[in-house]
Design a protein around this motif. Structure first.
Motif, mmCIF file in Angstrom:
data_model
loop_
_atom_site.group_PDB
_atom_site.id
_atom_site.type_symbol
_atom_site.label_atom_id
_atom_site.label_comp_id
_atom_site.label_asym_id
_atom_site.label_seq_id
_atom_site.Cartn_x
_atom_site.Cartn_y
_atom_site.Cartn_z
ATOM 1 N N LYS A 185 -6.465 0.592 -3.484
ATOM 2 C CA LYS A 185 -6.145 1.813 -2.941
ATOM 3 C C LYS A 185 -7.217 2.906 -3.511
ATOM 4 O O LYS A 185 -7.732 2.863 -4.818
ATOM 5 C CB LYS A 185 -4.799 2.315 -3.097
ATOM 6 N N GLU A 207 0.975 -1.133 -0.084
ATOM 7 C CA GLU A 207 -0.007 -0.006 -0.148
ATOM 8 C C GLU A 207 0.865 1.179 0.012
ATOM 9 O O GLU A 207 1.596 1.415 0.943
ATOM 10 C CB GLU A 207 -0.990 0.054 1.269
ATOM 11 N N GLN A 212 -1.945 -3.013 -5.003
ATOM 12 C CA GLN A 212 -2.617 -2.401 -4.068
ATOM 13 C C GLN A 212 -3.923 -2.308 -4.392
ATOM 14 O O GLN A 212 -4.395 -2.114 -5.463
ATOM 15 C CB GLN A 212 -1.982 -1.244 -3.822
#
Ligand code: ATP
Ligand code: MG
Length: 567
Positions: free
Chosen positions: A136, A70, A134
């Motif tokens: 996100k 992340e 990720q």
């Protein structure tokens, strides 16, 4: 979850700007609320759907060996200057300064950040390939945020980036990721198609989009009636036309065509097929720090494809021009032709290269040329594929016919090559100890857009119809009359049993009318509602199937077993 305690603010009213079913139902059923243009709050039901999609993504990514990370949402503008994208991304990139006057952007995609993460940390071919991803929040200051979660400004993306020592290895990974993305969409219960795509501002060579088929989709995709070929209209190709209309016979000549300005008028005037006319589309092409008028020429039977025009000119933007602007350059709207190349830059569609028997504007009021042989231009002119394919055109891969359908772009995968690693000077040492830029792939999937896409494909007039893998709760237990002790007792015991069996279950224990509660259940879209009602005195309950809207009677002592069978 108990419906009496759940935070699900359903409403009768849809937002005034909502046109799409997903926007209307996700708002009305209390999944999301709008904060400002393109900004949404995800309420408990939406969070549950998002989590389910994320779980499926994580499972499939684990299978292909991608690792989750992340990265910071706030990203230094310096990185964007290094890659040169700070300009290319334009106003979609939200920039701001911190208290120390450092410039930052809110990450709209993370190629730069990922390359920065890997450079100087992965230094040898022995540590390749590497695939990092990720899930996100992204921010893009979209010009026209619309359709609810479909095109937000803040949205959730799953983005993966792979690093390789060779092109062959990138090809292998690209295929593996395509297969994984297909698996994800299949598990979500979506009807989709993988199509060839335009590479746009991110750049790179091979690029494919994953399109969920839906009439409400913003993308037009051309698909072959015979083979697997499918492409976004922005990138679609076609074979040379087969049934070519009969050519008009004429010597090269200037011809008086009073007030004949449109292609239709021209074709009618000369009684020719529009195939033999040349259409000019004048546009202003905007670059980083200047702009110019460019004349795009296509056959009269074709239209200019803007994404192709972008690529052909390396434009940041392409905007309309007025007749006055054209007049200033000495151009005569309605009569502009490609033979006089001095007044503005020309881009001519490849299909016009060597085209003969053509009719085009003579760059003089009320005059056209006939009998034009375009091959006279071949030496000096710039030809590019800028025409949009038409329905009925021949597939580039076989002799099938292209038809159009609408799709929602839920994923986009690219072979980036070394574009970013070179720009950001990210290198590894190969087998011979030589420094080489990483060869990269990038793979995006719109997680929040997927929530909307599921509803677009699965709904009816009454609300959402969640698929088994996406449903926030798969079973809803409806106690018709909360004052009836037997109904409550059965409802509660079934609720406990299903919870113990790890089934996502809701129990509607509210003191509301049955009809109201059923409407609510349909709006939210639980796949199954167990209705415990009056028939319980005869030892019977019902299972309501949201998709078929059929009710099936079940012996009340068999209900748990029956429900488990359905799942
Ligand atoms: P579009 O053509 O729809 O604007 P894009 O080509 O700009 O999308 P990518 O840069 O390829 O999008 O981003 C990867 C994925 O992220 C897209 O396939 C899409 O599913 C999702 N996505 C992009 N923009 C948005 C947005 N504004 N809102 C929600 N999801 C988005
Ligand atoms: Mg895209």
């Amino acid at each position: 979850m108990r419906r009496s305690k759940a935070f699900i603010p359903t409403t009768k009213e849809a937002p005034s700007d909502a046109q799409l079913a997903s926007h209307i139902f996700l708002s009305r059923a209390g999944f999301v609320t709008q904060v400002a243009s393109g900004l949404y709050n995800y309420l408990p039901l939406a969070k549950r759907v998002i989590r389910k999609i994320e779980n499926i993504i994580n499972e499939e990514m684990a299978k292909v060996g991608a690792q989750e990370v992340e990265l910071s949402f706030v990203t230094p503008a310096d990185l964007w200057a290094e890659s040169g994208r700070i300009e290319k991304f334009g106003k979609e990139l939200l920039r701001f300064k911190d208290r120390k006057n450092n410039l930052f952007v809110l990450g709209p995609t993370h190629e730069e950040m990922m390359v920065d993460l890997v450079r100087n940390r992965v230094t040898s071919y022995k540590n390749l390939p590497l695939n990092l991803y990720q899930i996100k929040t992204k921010f893009r200051d979209e010009a026209r945020p619309r359709f609810g979660l479909m095109r937000g400004r803040e949205f959730i993306m799953k983005d993966a980036y792979s690093f390789h020592a060779s092109n062959e290895d990138l090809d292998r990974e690209f295929d593996a990721m395509e297969a994984a993305y297909k698996k994800i969409l299949t598990r979500l219960g979506l009807d989709f198609r993988v199509v060839e795509a335009d590479s746009g501002a991110i750049g790179g060579s091979g690029s494919k989009e994953l399109m969920v088929i839906a009439d409400s989709g913003e993308d037009t995709i051309a698909v072959c009636s015979k083979c697997e070929y499918g492409a976004n209209i922005e990138a679609a190709k076609r074979s040379a036309r087969g049934n070519i209309p009969e050519a008009p016979e004429a010597e090269f000549n200037k011809f008086l065509t009073p007030n004949i300005k449109t292609i239709d008028e021209l074709a009618e005037f000369f009684k020719v097929d529009a195939y033999y006319t040349v259409k000019c589309v004048a546009k202003r092409v905007v670059y980083a720090d200047e702009s110019e008028i460019v004349l795009f020429f296509v056959r009269g039977c074709d239209n200019l494809q803007e994404a192709k025009a972008h690529n052909a000119t390396d434009a940041l933007d392409i905007v309309d021009v007025t007749e006055e602007e054209l007049a200033e350059l000495g151009l005569v709207p309605g009569f502009i032709g490609p033979l006089d190349q001095d007044k503005a830059k020309h881009v001519i569609d490849s299909d016009l290269k060597n085209a003969a028997h053509m009719i085009c504007g003579a760059n003089e009021v009320d005059n056209h040329f006939v009998g034009v042989d375009m091959s006279v231009l071949s030496e000096t002119a710039y030809f590019a594929d800028i025409a949009e394919v038409n329905e009925g055109d021949i597939c580039p891969d076989c002799d099938g016919v292209l038809t159009f359908t609408k799709g929602i772009e839920v994923g986009h995968i690219f072979k980036l090559g070394t574009t970013y690693s070179e720009a950001l000077n990210a290198k590894f040492l190969d087998e011979n100890g030589k420094a080489q830029p990483f060869i990269m792939g990038t793979y995006g999937m719109g997680v929040s857009r997927l929530v909307a896409a599921v509803v677009e494909q699965h709904h009816d007039d009454n609300g959402c119809i969640w698929t088994k893998e996406t449903a926030p709760y798969i079973v809803n237990i409806m106690i018709s009359n909360i004052k009836d002790e037997a109904q409550v007792a059965l409802g509660e015991s079934l609720y406990a049993q299903l919870q113990d069996a790890n089934v996502d279950v809701m129990i509607d224990d509210r003191k509301e009318r049955f009809g109201f509660k059923m409407k609510d259940a349909e709006l939210i879209g639980f796949p199954y509602t167990v209705i415990i009602g009056k028939e319980l005195v005869n030892g019977e309950v019902q299972i309501f199937d949201r998709k078929s809207t059929e009710k099936t009677a079940v012996k009340s002592d068999m209900i748990f077993t029956k429900v488990m069978e359905l799942l």
